[in-house]
Design a protein around this motif. Structure first.
Motif, mmCIF file in Angstrom:
data_model
loop_
_atom_site.group_PDB
_atom_site.id
_atom_site.type_symbol
_atom_site.label_atom_id
_atom_site.label_comp_id
_atom_site.label_asym_id
_atom_site.label_seq_id
_atom_site.Cartn_x
_atom_site.Cartn_y
_atom_site.Cartn_z
ATOM 1 N N ARG A 82 0.832 -1.212 0.000
ATOM 2 C CA ARG A 82 0.000 0.000 0.000
ATOM 3 C C ARG A 82 0.865 1.260 0.000
ATOM 4 O O ARG A 82 0.508 2.251 -0.615
ATOM 5 C CB ARG A 82 -0.915 0.028 1.229
ATOM 6 N N VAL A 83 2.004 1.200 0.685
ATOM 7 C CA VAL A 83 2.861 2.380 0.814
ATOM 8 C C VAL A 83 3.809 2.525 -0.368
ATOM 9 O O VAL A 83 3.969 3.611 -0.916
ATOM 10 C CB VAL A 83 3.652 2.321 2.145
ATOM 11 N N GLY A 120 8.014 -1.997 -1.775
ATOM 12 C CA GLY A 120 7.567 -1.770 -0.401
ATOM 13 C C GLY A 120 7.017 -3.038 0.226
ATOM 14 O O GLY A 120 7.226 -3.294 1.415
#
Length: 146
Positions: A91-92, A97
């Motif tokens: 998500r980041v 990530g």
């Protein structure tokens, strides 16, 4: 991909350095297993496959690195940590990530699970009362003859 492997190695070392003693092996195993499972899973099944692969890899890595009596707890911690770290990392920061998140989460989860298993083992053998008595009543040591 060159930079992501350097970041992965750094994250693995940082997550394993946070825990000293016998938990280091479980942390390194969980981190490496989670990262490897994330990479393989992403190639096989996209982001969902990466999450599943991270969980399976983190569980296997945490279990291999854990103490003999704490393997179940370390496997659960490594698997949940790697899968959760992968989801948050995706998500980041996308797939890179997710890879870093799986490494950090698997390392932390494996070490915490190993430590929890050690603590639980110490409490398992403790019994209140006097030695030689079975929880408040005496054992009959003579045999009945019929």
């Amino acid at each position: 991909m060159k930079y992501s492997s350097m970041l992965l190695l750094s994250a693995s070392l940082l997550s394993s350095a946070a825990f000293a003693g016998s938990n280091t092996e479980a942390a390194v195993g969980g981190a490496l297993g989670g990262a490897l499972g994330s990479v393989v899973g992403e190639h096989l099944g996209g982001s969902t496959g990466a999450t599943i692969g991270a969980g399976v890899g983190g569980a296997a890595g945490g279990m291999v690195g854990a103490d003999k009596r704490s393997r179940t707890e370390a496997a659960i911690g490594g698997g949940l940590g790697a899968a959760g770290g992968n989801v948050i990392g995706q998500r980041v920061g996308g797939s890179t990530g997710g890879l870093i998140g799986a490494a950090v989460g698997g390392g932390a989860g494996g070490a915490i699970g190993n430590e929890y298993g050690d603590d639980d083992d110490d409490r398992r053998h403790y019994r209140s009362g006097h030695p030689g008595k079975a929880k408040g009543h005496y054992k009959h040591k003579h045999k009945h003859r019929h």
